[in-house]
Scaffold this motif. Structure first.
Motif, PDB file in Angstrom:
ATOM      1  N   ALA A 131       0.823  -1.213   0.000  1.00 26.00           N
ATOM      2  CA  ALA A 131       0.000   0.000   0.000  1.00 26.00           C
ATOM      3  C   ALA A 131       0.859   1.265   0.000  1.00 26.00           C
ATOM      4  O   ALA A 131       1.879   1.336   0.678  1.00 26.00           O
ATOM      5  N   ALA A 135      -1.266   3.541  -4.909  1.00 26.96           N
ATOM      6  CA  ALA A 135      -1.577   2.106  -5.079  1.00 26.96           C
ATOM      7  C   ALA A 135      -3.057   1.855  -4.817  1.00 26.96           C
ATOM      8  O   ALA A 135      -3.620   2.350  -3.836  1.00 26.96           O
ATOM      9  N   GLY A 153      -2.898   3.309   1.260  1.00 31.49           N
ATOM     10  CA  GLY A 153      -3.257   2.887  -0.095  1.00 31.49           C
ATOM     11  C   GLY A 153      -4.738   3.145  -0.307  1.00 31.49           C
ATOM     12  O   GLY A 153      -5.402   3.744   0.545  1.00 31.49           O
TER      13      GLY A 153
END
Ligand SMILES: [Mg+2]
Length: 185
Positions: A131, A135, A153
């Motif tokens: 993460a 992302a 993330g």
């Protein structure tokens, strides 16, 4: 910088649950219809399958390479994969079970579709380790998407009958809209 999109396989790209139900000797379509009707959002309705999730998911056939290599892509897979590739660099992110056959079967499934040079995949249960702010994880399990979001993330839950988005009829437009909203921020 291109968005880093992580794409779960089981329950998102391939019909793992239907195949697992069949391996356990139940009719997939009827069982999934009952699941949605009687236990929407339940991770595993023991009342339907008359056994523990442990016994169900460690069924002998589910340990084999053959099981994983032959999982059927969902009808929406090509559409989902094409849409995601339009929005970023897609890497499959999928967790191995305790059986070596799982990893080799999943690898088999991928190179059969994308060729032996294909390497856009990561096999790990530690999805949240990947993460970061650029992302995006598409996954049908909240126990994966939530820790991913908590680590900065962007977790996006893929609608399935076993999660809180069980009422969503068309999963791909839902997920693409969610992703586009996050990318626009
Ligand atoms: Mg999954």
């Amino acid at each position: 910088m291109s968005a880093e999109i992580y794409l779960d396989m089981d329950g998102v790209c391939v019909d793992f649950m239907g195949a697992a139900i069949k391996a356990n000797g139940f009719p997939p379509d009827e069982s999934l219809a009952r699941w949605l009707e009687e236990h929407p959002g339940s991770l595993f309705p023991e009342a339907i399958f008359e056994r523990s999730p442990m016994a169900f998911f460690t069924h002998e056939y589910i340990q084999t390479e053959e099981f994983w290599a032959n999982l059927t892509p969902f009808d929406w897979f090509d559409d989902l994969y094409a849409e995601l590739n339009r929005l970023g660099h897609v890497v499959f992110l999928t967790a191995p079970t305790g059986s070596p056959g799982c990893v080799s079967g999943k690898h088999h499934w991928l190179i059969e579709r994308f060729g032996t040079d294909f390497h856009d995949f990561i096999f790990t249960r530690h999805k949240n380790r990947l993460a970061h702010n650029n992302a995006y994880l598409i996954d049908d399990m909240a126990f994966n998407t939530e820790p991913f979001s908590e680590r900065d993330g962007h977790g996006i839950l893929f609608p399935q009958i076993w999660n809180e988005l069980n009422h969503v009829d068309n999963p791909v437009p839902h997920v693409i809209t969610e992703l586009e909203k996050k990318l626009a921020r």
